[in-house]
Motif scaffolding. Structure first.
Motif, PDB file in Angstrom:
ATOM      1  N   PHE A  85     -72.926 -10.812 -72.525  1.00  0.00           N
ATOM      2  CA  PHE A  85     -72.695 -12.041 -73.272  1.00  0.00           C
ATOM      3  C   PHE A  85     -71.216 -12.200 -73.616  1.00  0.00           C
ATOM      4  O   PHE A  85     -70.635 -13.276 -73.451  1.00  0.00           O
ATOM      5  CB  PHE A  85     -73.545 -12.049 -74.549  1.00  0.00           C
ATOM      6  N   THR A  86     -70.576 -11.114 -74.072  1.00  0.00           N
ATOM      7  CA  THR A  86     -69.164 -11.161 -74.427  1.00  0.00           C
ATOM      8  C   THR A  86     -68.300 -11.464 -73.212  1.00  0.00           C
ATOM      9  O   THR A  86     -67.389 -12.295 -73.274  1.00  0.00           O
ATOM     10  CB  THR A  86     -68.722  -9.824 -75.068  1.00  0.00           C
ATOM     11  N   ALA A  87     -68.574 -10.830 -72.095  1.00  0.00           N
ATOM     12  CA  ALA A  87     -67.813 -11.087 -70.865  1.00  0.00           C
ATOM     13  C   ALA A  87     -68.006 -12.536 -70.422  1.00  0.00           C
ATOM     14  O   ALA A  87     -67.048 -13.203 -70.006  1.00  0.00           O
ATOM     15  CB  ALA A  87     -68.256 -10.127 -69.766  1.00  0.00           C
ATOM     16  N   GLY A  88     -69.235 -13.039 -70.536  1.00  0.00           N
ATOM     17  CA  GLY A  88     -69.496 -14.429 -70.180  1.00  0.00           C
ATOM     18  C   GLY A  88     -68.744 -15.399 -71.084  1.00  0.00           C
ATOM     19  O   GLY A  88     -68.188 -16.399 -70.611  1.00  0.00           O
ATOM     20  N   MET A  89     -68.704 -15.110 -72.361  1.00  0.00           N
ATOM     21  CA  MET A  89     -67.975 -15.974 -73.295  1.00  0.00           C
ATOM     22  C   MET A  89     -66.477 -15.961 -72.993  1.00  0.00           C
ATOM     23  O   MET A  89     -65.819 -17.005 -73.007  1.00  0.00           O
ATOM     24  CB  MET A  89     -68.209 -15.526 -74.743  1.00  0.00           C
ATOM     25  N   ILE A  90     -65.935 -14.787 -72.709  1.00  0.00           N
ATOM     26  CA  ILE A  90     -64.506 -14.691 -72.371  1.00  0.00           C
ATOM     27  C   ILE A  90     -64.211 -15.494 -71.111  1.00  0.00           C
ATOM     28  O   ILE A  90     -63.235 -16.253 -71.057  1.00  0.00           O
ATOM     29  CB  ILE A  90     -64.086 -13.212 -72.214  1.00  0.00           C
ATOM     30  N   TYR A  91     -65.053 -15.364 -70.095  1.00  0.00           N
ATOM     31  CA  TYR A  91     -64.869 -16.122 -68.860  1.00  0.00           C
ATOM     32  C   TYR A  91     -64.961 -17.620 -69.133  1.00  0.00           C
ATOM     33  O   TYR A  91     -64.136 -18.405 -68.650  1.00  0.00           O
ATOM     34  CB  TYR A  91     -65.903 -15.712 -67.805  1.00  0.00           C
ATOM     35  N   PHE A  92     -65.964 -18.047 -69.923  1.00  0.00           N
ATOM     36  CA  PHE A  92     -66.143 -19.464 -70.208  1.00  0.00           C
ATOM     37  C   PHE A  92     -64.940 -20.036 -70.960  1.00  0.00           C
ATOM     38  O   PHE A  92     -64.457 -21.124 -70.629  1.00  0.00           O
ATOM     39  CB  PHE A  92     -67.416 -19.696 -71.031  1.00  0.00           C
ATOM     40  N   VAL A  93     -64.435 -19.312 -71.952  1.00  0.00           N
ATOM     41  CA  VAL A  93     -63.279 -19.793 -72.714  1.00  0.00           C
ATOM     42  C   VAL A  93     -62.061 -19.894 -71.802  1.00  0.00           C
ATOM     43  O   VAL A  93     -61.316 -20.875 -71.845  1.00  0.00           O
ATOM     44  CB  VAL A  93     -63.007 -18.875 -73.927  1.00  0.00           C
ATOM     45  N   HIS A  94     -61.857 -18.894 -70.956  1.00  0.00           N
ATOM     46  CA  HIS A  94     -60.735 -18.919 -70.017  1.00  0.00           C
ATOM     47  C   HIS A  94     -60.859 -20.111 -69.070  1.00  0.00           C
ATOM     48  O   HIS A  94     -59.897 -20.856 -68.852  1.00  0.00           O
ATOM     49  CB  HIS A  94     -60.683 -17.612 -69.232  1.00  0.00           C
ATOM     50  N   TRP A  95     -62.030 -20.319 -68.512  1.00  0.00           N
ATOM     51  CA  TRP A  95     -62.277 -21.434 -67.600  1.00  0.00           C
ATOM     52  C   TRP A  95     -62.063 -22.766 -68.312  1.00  0.00           C
ATOM     53  O   TRP A  95     -61.446 -23.684 -67.765  1.00  0.00           O
ATOM     54  CB  TRP A  95     -63.697 -21.347 -67.051  1.00  0.00           C
ATOM     55  N   SER A  96     -62.559 -22.886 -69.529  1.00  0.00           N
ATOM     56  CA  SER A  96     -62.423 -24.109 -70.304  1.00  0.00           C
ATOM     57  C   SER A  96     -60.949 -24.420 -70.580  1.00  0.00           C
ATOM     58  O   SER A  96     -60.505 -25.572 -70.466  1.00  0.00           O
ATOM     59  CB  SER A  96     -63.183 -23.973 -71.621  1.00  0.00           C
ATOM     60  N   GLN A  97     -60.171 -23.409 -70.938  1.00  0.00           N
ATOM     61  CA  GLN A  97     -58.746 -23.615 -71.184  1.00  0.00           C
ATOM     62  C   GLN A  97     -58.017 -24.038 -69.913  1.00  0.00           C
ATOM     63  O   GLN A  97     -57.141 -24.908 -69.961  1.00  0.00           O
ATOM     64  CB  GLN A  97     -58.114 -22.342 -71.764  1.00  0.00           C
ATOM     65  N   GLU A  98     -58.359 -23.443 -68.800  1.00  0.00           N
ATOM     66  CA  GLU A  98     -57.738 -23.830 -67.529  1.00  0.00           C
ATOM     67  C   GLU A  98     -58.088 -25.272 -67.163  1.00  0.00           C
ATOM     68  O   GLU A  98     -57.237 -26.027 -66.689  1.00  0.00           O
ATOM     69  CB  GLU A  98     -58.165 -22.874 -66.409  1.00  0.00           C
ATOM     70  N   ALA A  99     -59.333 -25.662 -67.397  1.00  0.00           N
ATOM     71  CA  ALA A  99     -59.756 -27.038 -67.093  1.00  0.00           C
ATOM     72  C   ALA A  99     -59.020 -28.026 -68.000  1.00  0.00           C
ATOM     73  O   ALA A  99     -58.567 -29.081 -67.543  1.00  0.00           O
ATOM     74  CB  ALA A  99     -61.260 -27.167 -67.254  1.00  0.00           C
ATOM     75  N   ASP A 100     -58.893 -27.697 -69.280  1.00  0.00           N
ATOM     76  CA  ASP A 100     -58.163 -28.567 -70.210  1.00  0.00           C
ATOM     77  C   ASP A 100     -56.694 -28.687 -69.814  1.00  0.00           C
ATOM     78  O   ASP A 100     -56.117 -29.771 -69.868  1.00  0.00           O
ATOM     79  CB  ASP A 100     -58.256 -28.035 -71.639  1.00  0.00           C
ATOM     80  N   LYS A 101     -56.125 -27.577 -69.404  1.00  0.00           N
ATOM     81  CA  LYS A 101     -54.717 -27.570 -68.983  1.00  0.00           C
ATOM     82  C   LYS A 101     -54.529 -28.446 -67.748  1.00  0.00           C
ATOM     83  O   LYS A 101     -53.574 -29.228 -67.659  1.00  0.00           O
ATOM     84  CB  LYS A 101     -54.278 -26.136 -68.688  1.00  0.00           C
ATOM     85  N   ALA A 102     -55.448 -28.346 -66.798  1.00  0.00           N
ATOM     86  CA  ALA A 102     -55.362 -29.166 -65.584  1.00  0.00           C
ATOM     87  C   ALA A 102     -55.529 -30.645 -65.920  1.00  0.00           C
ATOM     88  O   ALA A 102     -54.812 -31.496 -65.377  1.00  0.00           O
ATOM     89  CB  ALA A 102     -56.419 -28.728 -64.578  1.00  0.00           C
ATOM     90  N   ALA A 103     -56.456 -30.959 -66.817  1.00  0.00           N
ATOM     91  CA  ALA A 103     -56.672 -32.357 -67.203  1.00  0.00           C
ATOM     92  C   ALA A 103     -55.446 -32.901 -67.923  1.00  0.00           C
ATOM     93  O   ALA A 103     -55.039 -34.049 -67.701  1.00  0.00           O
ATOM     94  CB  ALA A 103     -57.902 -32.469 -68.092  1.00  0.00           C
ATOM     95  N   MET A 104     -54.842 -32.100 -68.773  1.00  0.00           N
ATOM     96  CA  MET A 104     -53.653 -32.525 -69.495  1.00  0.00           C
ATOM     97  C   MET A 104     -52.498 -32.765 -68.521  1.00  0.00           C
ATOM     98  O   MET A 104     -51.762 -33.747 -68.637  1.00  0.00           O
ATOM     99  CB  MET A 104     -53.259 -31.474 -70.535  1.00  0.00           C
TER     100      MET A 104
END
Length: 82
Positions: free
Chosen positions: A15-34
């Motif tokens: 669960f912790t590894a999945g959350m870390i991956y999801f947060v990292h992916w989410s930040q990358e997606a936000d950065k790309a959108a910005m």
């Protein structure tokens, strides 16, 4: 360690590894959108500058043509007054 402890440890680790991956992916997606938004804004500003330059050039040409053709200031291009 008991079987329940091992299962709990494995589940929380996954669960912790999945959350870390999801947060990292989410930040990358936000950065790309910005970044895409910034590129759109820059393109809009470039187009606006081009249009402003065209407008200023047309204004200068109009003034130059009015000097050459001696067109009264209140007269439109089609020859009718204002």
């Amino acid at each position: 360690m008991s079987r329940a402890s091992k299962t709990t440890l494995a589940a929380t680790s996954i669960f912790t590894a999945g959350m870390i991956y999801f947060v990292h992916w989410s930040q990358e997606a936000d950065k790309a959108a910005m970044h895409a938004g910034v590129e759109r804004d820059e393109e809009k500003q470039r187009i606006k500058r081009e249009r402003q330059a065209d407008f200023e050039m047309q204004k200068r040409l109009e003034q130059e043509y009015r000097k050459i053709q001696n067109v009264p200031e209140g007269q439109n291009i089609d020859g009718q007054g204002s």
